[in-house]
Design a protein around this motif. Structure first.
Motif, PDB file in Angstrom:
ATOM      1  N   ARG A 135       0.858  -1.243  -0.064  1.00  0.00           N
ATOM      2  CA  ARG A 135      -0.029  -0.051  -0.017  1.00  0.00           C
ATOM      3  C   ARG A 135       0.728   1.060  -0.037  1.00  0.00           C
ATOM      4  NH1 ARG A 135      -4.994   2.081   1.878  1.00  0.00           N
ATOM      5  NH2 ARG A 135      -4.555   3.882   3.258  1.00  0.00           N
ATOM      6  N   ASP A 136       0.534   2.159  -0.863  1.00  0.00           N
ATOM      7  CA  ASP A 136       1.301   3.361  -0.895  1.00  0.00           C
ATOM      8  C   ASP A 136       1.211   4.282   0.398  1.00  0.00           C
ATOM      9  OD1 ASP A 136       2.264   5.938  -1.648  1.00  0.00           O
ATOM     10  OD2 ASP A 136       2.004   5.524  -3.626  1.00  0.00           O
ATOM     11  N   PRO A 137       2.309   4.595   1.038  1.00  0.00           N
ATOM     12  CA  PRO A 137       2.250   5.327   2.377  1.00  0.00           C
ATOM     13  C   PRO A 137       1.643   6.587   2.147  1.00  0.00           C
ATOM     14  CG  PRO A 137       4.523   5.173   1.549  1.00  0.00           C
ATOM     15  CD  PRO A 137       3.947   4.200   0.742  1.00  0.00           C
ATOM     16  N   ARG A 138       1.754   7.269   0.885  1.00  0.00           N
ATOM     17  CA  ARG A 138       0.973   8.513   0.943  1.00  0.00           C
ATOM     18  C   ARG A 138      -0.564   8.642   0.843  1.00  0.00           C
ATOM     19  NH1 ARG A 138       3.843   9.778  -4.742  1.00  0.00           N
ATOM     20  NH2 ARG A 138       3.203   7.759  -5.287  1.00  0.00           N
TER      21      ARG A 138
ATOM     22  N   LYS B 216      -4.199  11.560   6.878  1.00  0.00           N
ATOM     23  CA  LYS B 216      -4.044  12.438   7.921  1.00  0.00           C
ATOM     24  C   LYS B 216      -4.279  13.822   7.644  1.00  0.00           C
ATOM     25  CE  LYS B 216      -0.551   9.095   9.795  1.00  0.00           C
ATOM     26  NZ  LYS B 216       0.810   8.702   9.913  1.00  0.00           N
ATOM     27  N   MET B 217      -4.155  14.251   6.384  1.00  0.00           N
ATOM     28  CA  MET B 217      -4.109  15.736   6.406  1.00  0.00           C
ATOM     29  C   MET B 217      -5.697  15.916   6.246  1.00  0.00           C
ATOM     30  SD  MET B 217      -3.113  16.294   2.449  1.00  0.00           S
ATOM     31  CE  MET B 217      -3.710  17.852   2.153  1.00  0.00           C
ATOM     32  N   GLY B 218      -6.587  15.119   6.184  1.00  0.00           N
ATOM     33  CA  GLY B 218      -7.943  15.295   6.322  1.00  0.00           C
ATOM     34  C   GLY B 218      -8.652  15.430   5.189  1.00  0.00           C
ATOM     35  N   LEU B 219      -7.997  14.685   3.811  1.00  0.00           N
ATOM     36  CA  LEU B 219      -8.649  14.954   2.564  1.00  0.00           C
ATOM     37  C   LEU B 219      -9.997  14.097   2.477  1.00  0.00           C
ATOM     38  CD1 LEU B 219      -8.042  15.925  -0.443  1.00  0.00           C
ATOM     39  CD2 LEU B 219      -7.128  13.713  -1.071  1.00  0.00           C
ATOM     40  N   HIS B 220     -11.057  14.479   1.818  1.00  0.00           N
ATOM     41  CA  HIS B 220     -12.177  13.992   1.841  1.00  0.00           C
ATOM     42  C   HIS B 220     -12.059  12.361   1.506  1.00  0.00           C
ATOM     43  CE1 HIS B 220     -16.357  12.759   0.643  1.00  0.00           C
ATOM     44  NE2 HIS B 220     -16.903  13.915   1.274  1.00  0.00           N
ATOM     45  N   ALA B 221     -12.898  11.477   1.979  1.00  0.00           N
ATOM     46  CA  ALA B 221     -12.836  10.148   1.953  1.00  0.00           C
ATOM     47  C   ALA B 221     -12.943   9.642  -0.020  1.00  0.00           C
ATOM     48  CB  ALA B 221     -13.502   9.361   2.395  1.00  0.00           C
ATOM     49  N   THR B 222     -13.724  10.534  -0.560  1.00  0.00           N
ATOM     50  CA  THR B 222     -13.958  10.155  -2.031  1.00  0.00           C
ATOM     51  C   THR B 222     -12.856  10.396  -2.744  1.00  0.00           C
ATOM     52  OG1 THR B 222     -16.397  10.714  -1.807  1.00  0.00           O
ATOM     53  CG2 THR B 222     -15.481  10.820  -3.932  1.00  0.00           C
TER      54      THR B 222
ATOM     55  N   ILE C 124      -6.953   5.057  -8.970  1.00  0.00           N
ATOM     56  CA  ILE C 124      -5.846   5.385 -10.141  1.00  0.00           C
ATOM     57  C   ILE C 124      -4.469   5.563  -9.926  1.00  0.00           C
ATOM     58  CG2 ILE C 124      -7.810   6.850 -11.088  1.00  0.00           C
ATOM     59  CD1 ILE C 124      -6.394   9.312 -10.419  1.00  0.00           C
ATOM     60  N   GLY C 125      -4.049   5.497  -8.556  1.00  0.00           N
ATOM     61  CA  GLY C 125      -2.815   5.724  -7.977  1.00  0.00           C
ATOM     62  C   GLY C 125      -2.141   7.057  -7.468  1.00  0.00           C
ATOM     63  N   VAL C 126      -1.268   7.182  -6.517  1.00  0.00           N
ATOM     64  CA  VAL C 126      -1.130   8.471  -5.967  1.00  0.00           C
ATOM     65  C   VAL C 126      -0.693   9.147  -6.854  1.00  0.00           C
ATOM     66  CG1 VAL C 126       0.067   9.486  -4.102  1.00  0.00           C
ATOM     67  CG2 VAL C 126      -1.101   7.256  -3.434  1.00  0.00           C
ATOM     68  N   ASP C 127       0.371   9.150  -7.815  1.00  0.00           N
ATOM     69  CA  ASP C 127       1.186   9.856  -8.645  1.00  0.00           C
ATOM     70  C   ASP C 127       0.017  10.430  -9.671  1.00  0.00           C
ATOM     71  OD1 ASP C 127       3.465   9.465  -7.477  1.00  0.00           O
ATOM     72  OD2 ASP C 127       3.874   7.694  -8.639  1.00  0.00           O
ATOM     73  N   ALA C 128      -0.758   9.748 -10.038  1.00  0.00           N
ATOM     74  CA  ALA C 128      -1.979   9.918 -11.401  1.00  0.00           C
ATOM     75  C   ALA C 128      -2.626  11.136 -10.516  1.00  0.00           C
ATOM     76  CB  ALA C 128      -2.531   9.163 -11.822  1.00  0.00           C
ATOM     77  N   PHE C 129      -3.025  10.772  -9.253  1.00  0.00           N
ATOM     78  CA  PHE C 129      -4.159  11.677  -8.443  1.00  0.00           C
ATOM     79  C   PHE C 129      -3.318  12.985  -8.064  1.00  0.00           C
ATOM     80  CE2 PHE C 129      -5.310  13.322  -4.485  1.00  0.00           C
ATOM     81  CZ  PHE C 129      -6.628  13.717  -4.706  1.00  0.00           C
ATOM     82  N   LEU C 130      -1.961  12.991  -7.478  1.00  0.00           N
ATOM     83  CA  LEU C 130      -1.542  14.261  -7.471  1.00  0.00           C
ATOM     84  C   LEU C 130      -1.106  15.024  -8.781  1.00  0.00           C
ATOM     85  CD1 LEU C 130       1.463  12.818  -4.857  1.00  0.00           C
ATOM     86  CD2 LEU C 130      -0.776  14.270  -4.365  1.00  0.00           C
TER      87      LEU C 130
END
Length: 177
Positions: free
Chosen positions: A71-74, A80-86, A94-100
């Motif tokens: 699992r990607d630790p990001r 932890k930073m409170g980003l909405h669950a959706t 889609i992967g953390v890199d694509a999301f960022l």
């Protein structure tokens, strides 16, 4: 000629059950087996082998040498930073890199910045995309020369949707303009 004895033929009376659920071949008086193909001959069939195993072991693939997908630790950082669950689910899908990368692109649009420090992103419903795809399908079938009834049948098969002939006409006319 088979003799009958109490409703059973002679061969049924001479049947022998094997250790499993099968039936052994009947024997003649001179210990030769009666049968066809490979069972003909003077030697009796082998006492072991063949048939199904009495023990069933389920298939378990060997996973040695395969990397376990971690699992990607990001993802935990986003939680932890409170980003909405959706949005966390989107990042996981889609992967953390694509999301960022998507987040960075969207954030560059100043028109979507809200006073409270959030982004207000106008995003159409997903159904609008499936409707667009359906309409493209209708236009493609019409361009191939299919009749409205043939298009209706294809729509029902492909999308499970029943569309009125007049609606098909409107979609095709809109596309031609």
């Amino acid at each position: 000629m088979q003799r009958k004895h109490k409703g059973y033929s002679m061969f049924q009376m001479n049947e022998k059950r094997s250790a499993g659920a099968g039936i052994a071949a009947p024997e003649r008086d001179d210990n030769r087996t009666i049968g066809v193909g490979g069972r003909q001959g003077s030697s009796p069939p082998a006492h072991q082998g063949g048939g199904y195993l009495n023990v069933y072991t389920p298939f378990k693939p060997h996973l040695r040498g395969l990397k376990k997908i971690a699992r990607d630790p990001r993802l935990d950082e986003l939680r932890k930073m409170g980003l909405h669950a959706t949005w966390q689910r989107v990042a996981a899908e889609i992967g953390v890199d694509a999301f960022l990368a998507m987040w960075r692109i969207v954030d560059q649009e100043q028109q979507w910045h809200h006073i409270k420090g959030t982004l207000v992103i106008p995003l159409r419903h997903y159904a609008s995309y499936t409707k667009f795809q359906r309409n493209q399908f209708i236009n493609d079938l019409s361009a191939r020369g299919l009749s409205k009834e043939q298009i209706r049948c294809r729509l029902l098969a492909a999308y499970g949707e029943t569309v009125d002939s007049s609606h098909i006409t409107r979609i095709v006319k809109k596309h031609k303009i």
